[in-house]
Design an enzyme around this catalytic site. Sequence first.
Site, PDB file in Angstrom:
ATOM      1  N   GLU A 103       0.849  -1.194   0.000  1.00 20.74           N
ATOM      2  CA  GLU A 103       0.000   0.000   0.000  1.00 20.74           C
ATOM      3  C   GLU A 103       0.884   1.244   0.000  1.00 20.74           C
ATOM      4  O   GLU A 103       1.962   1.250   0.603  1.00 20.74           O
ATOM      5  CB  GLU A 103      -0.882  -0.030   1.253  1.00 20.74           C
ATOM      6  CG  GLU A 103      -1.816   1.127   1.432  1.00 20.74           C
ATOM      7  CD  GLU A 103      -2.739   0.937   2.641  1.00 20.74           C
ATOM      8  OE1 GLU A 103      -3.329   1.936   3.078  1.00 20.74           O
ATOM      9  OE2 GLU A 103      -2.870  -0.202   3.142  1.00 20.74           O
ATOM     10  N   GLU A 161      -3.528  10.900   3.927  1.00 19.79           N
ATOM     11  CA  GLU A 161      -4.537  10.551   4.924  1.00 19.79           C
ATOM     12  C   GLU A 161      -4.653  11.747   5.867  1.00 19.79           C
ATOM     13  O   GLU A 161      -3.639  12.215   6.404  1.00 19.79           O
ATOM     14  CB  GLU A 161      -4.143   9.309   5.726  1.00 19.79           C
ATOM     15  CG  GLU A 161      -4.203   8.020   4.954  1.00 19.79           C
ATOM     16  CD  GLU A 161      -3.994   6.798   5.838  1.00 19.79           C
ATOM     17  OE1 GLU A 161      -4.597   5.763   5.551  1.00 19.79           O
ATOM     18  OE2 GLU A 161      -3.218   6.902   6.828  1.00 19.79           O
TER      19      GLU A 161
END
Length: 198
Positions: free
Chosen positions: A69, A74
């Site tokens: 990932e 975020e």
Amino acid sequence: MSFSGDTTTLTLTNNPASGKPYRSGEYRTEQLVEPYGYYSVDMKAAPGAGLMSSFFTYTGSTDGQQHDENDIVEILGLDPYTLRTNFWINDVTHEEFIPLSFDATADFHNYALEWLPNSLRWYVDGQLVREYLGQTSSIPQRILINLWAGDAANSSWMGSFNYTQPVSAQYKNYSYQPAVLSDGTNALTDESGNTLGL
């Protein structure tokens, strides 16, 4: 989820879904995308404790692969002045937090990642904010945007989510430009040989 002009809006509501008390959205590529390239999004994160707005690449057991990932952006609604960056290779995490000079829930800002075989570079509004030099994932991944609310299991770092009204994250100009690697240079170029990234 809604679309208006060039903007995608993901909205979290209190309509139950899949056994959960809330409903939100996720937008992902149907196909796995070959690794290496330049990933970019203009994002306005959702405000509020217990909320996460993100743009990332991902693969794992649902694709019959190991967990790899790249978290491009975020933003916790509890802490909108911090960019959370991360990458995972075979389920091993490499997280780093980047302070921001702005509230990421107040307006759109550009977040980008340059992913090459031996480097990862994160950018905010065109400025390099993190660089990793070393081996990166070589596994095809999906590209995703999503908005989700945490539960009691992750309230210690996300804060406790308390629903009062629908809340949204907005995304526009999300893009992926594959890298063309030639002559062992790791140059990020388009098919015409023009340098990409910053």
